[in-house]
Write a protein that holds these residues in place. Sequence first.
Motif, PDB file in Angstrom:
ATOM      1  N   ASP A   1       0.226  14.336  -5.617  1.00 44.15           N
ATOM      2  CA  ASP A   1       1.325  14.998  -4.908  1.00 44.15           C
ATOM      3  C   ASP A   1       1.777  16.264  -5.623  1.00 44.15           C
ATOM      4  OD1 ASP A   1       1.431  13.324  -2.762  1.00 44.15           O
ATOM      5  OD2 ASP A   1       3.266  12.275  -3.369  1.00 44.15           O
TER       6      ASP A   1
ATOM      7  N   PHE B   1       0.897  11.578  -0.641  1.00 46.14           N
ATOM      8  CA  PHE B   1       1.492  10.255  -0.811  1.00 46.14           C
ATOM      9  C   PHE B   1       2.938  10.221  -0.344  1.00 46.14           C
ATOM     10  CE2 PHE B   1      -2.227  10.014  -3.458  1.00 46.14           C
ATOM     11  CZ  PHE B   1      -2.741   8.780  -3.073  1.00 46.14           C
ATOM     12  N   GLY B   2       3.612  11.353  -0.392  1.00 44.09           N
ATOM     13  CA  GLY B   2       4.942  11.434   0.200  1.00 44.09           C
ATOM     14  C   GLY B   2       4.872  11.247   1.705  1.00 44.09           C
TER      15      GLY B   2
ATOM     16  N   ASP C   1       4.233   7.683   2.378  1.00 46.58           N
ATOM     17  CA  ASP C   1       5.463   6.931   2.151  1.00 46.58           C
ATOM     18  C   ASP C   1       6.365   6.983   3.377  1.00 46.58           C
ATOM     19  OD1 ASP C   1       6.941   5.328   0.377  1.00 46.58           O
ATOM     20  OD2 ASP C   1       8.204   7.018  -0.179  1.00 46.58           O
TER      21      ASP C   1
ATOM     22  N   MET D   1       3.427   2.047   4.552  1.00 46.60           N
ATOM     23  CA  MET D   1       2.166   1.538   4.028  1.00 46.60           C
ATOM     24  C   MET D   1       1.411   0.667   5.024  1.00 46.60           C
ATOM     25  SD  MET D   1       1.801   3.006   1.287  1.00 46.60           S
ATOM     26  CE  MET D   1       2.966   4.334   1.230  1.00 46.60           C
TER      27      MET D   1
ATOM     28  N   CYS E   1      -0.439   2.987   7.327  1.00 44.47           N
ATOM     29  CA  CYS E   1      -1.579   3.581   6.616  1.00 44.47           C
ATOM     30  C   CYS E   1      -2.701   2.568   6.470  1.00 44.47           C
ATOM     31  CB  CYS E   1      -1.138   4.092   5.247  1.00 44.47           C
ATOM     32  SG  CYS E   1      -0.057   5.519   5.333  1.00 44.47           S
TER      33      CYS E   1
ATOM     34  N   LEU F   1       0.179  -2.440  -2.775  1.00 46.76           N
ATOM     35  CA  LEU F   1       1.471  -2.058  -2.193  1.00 46.76           C
ATOM     36  C   LEU F   1       2.019  -3.102  -1.222  1.00 46.76           C
ATOM     37  CD1 LEU F   1       0.550   1.677  -1.649  1.00 46.76           C
ATOM     38  CD2 LEU F   1       1.973   0.747  -3.461  1.00 46.76           C
TER      39      LEU F   1
ATOM     40  N   ARG G   1       5.882  -3.375  -1.268  1.00 50.20           N
ATOM     41  CA  ARG G   1       6.205  -1.965  -1.442  1.00 50.20           C
ATOM     42  C   ARG G   1       5.776  -1.250  -0.163  1.00 50.20           C
ATOM     43  NH1 ARG G   1       3.362  -0.503  -6.891  1.00 50.20           N
ATOM     44  NH2 ARG G   1       4.185   1.543  -6.391  1.00 50.20           N
ATOM     45  N   TRP G   2       6.707  -1.169   0.795  1.00 53.02           N
ATOM     46  CA  TRP G   2       6.401  -0.713   2.134  1.00 53.02           C
ATOM     47  C   TRP G   2       6.503   0.790   2.318  1.00 53.02           C
ATOM     48  CZ3 TRP G   2       4.209  -4.174   5.164  1.00 53.02           C
ATOM     49  CH2 TRP G   2       4.438  -5.523   4.904  1.00 53.02           C
ATOM     50  N   GLY G   3       7.062   1.505   1.363  1.00 53.28           N
ATOM     51  CA  GLY G   3       7.313   2.924   1.552  1.00 53.28           C
ATOM     52  C   GLY G   3       8.721   3.121   2.065  1.00 53.28           C
ATOM     53  N   CYS G   4       8.987   4.273   2.665  1.00 57.04           N
ATOM     54  CA  CYS G   4      10.332   4.573   3.167  1.00 57.04           C
ATOM     55  C   CYS G   4      10.700   3.722   4.359  1.00 57.04           C
ATOM     56  CB  CYS G   4      10.429   6.044   3.567  1.00 57.04           C
ATOM     57  SG  CYS G   4      10.322   7.177   2.187  1.00 57.04           S
TER      58      CYS G   4
END
Length: 116
Positions: free
Chosen positions: A22, A37-38, A41, A45, A48, A75, A80-83
């Motif tokens: 990033d 990756f932002g 996010d 995830m 993706c 993830l 860890r799902w992202g935003c």
Amino acid sequence: MPLLGAAQTLVTNGVSTPEMVDRTYMITNRGVALGPFGIMDVIGMKTCYDVLSYWGHQNNDPQTLRNAAYIKEQLIDQARWGCRPAPATISIRTLLTLRQASLRYRAWRRLMRLCD
């Protein structure tokens, strides 16, 4: 999606970290608010993973399947799902933003080919 897939391949193969990818992307593309990756996010995830898994199976591409497995193991399985909370849905605004970024990337690639 090629940009995100290429970035994920660097991390999956242990070449780089998401932060470094990033940072490098944002330095070389001044004015960009998010790196690959932002963007992932923001998308989430799960989305993706679903996209990479689908296209990995459709194209019988082992690297894309490894990328999907990495996202799931590192993830999703660790919550860890992202935003976005799970399960993720993509808004029209996000799709349009990604489409515009993809078109700019393609135009840049065409320009670079002309310069070679």
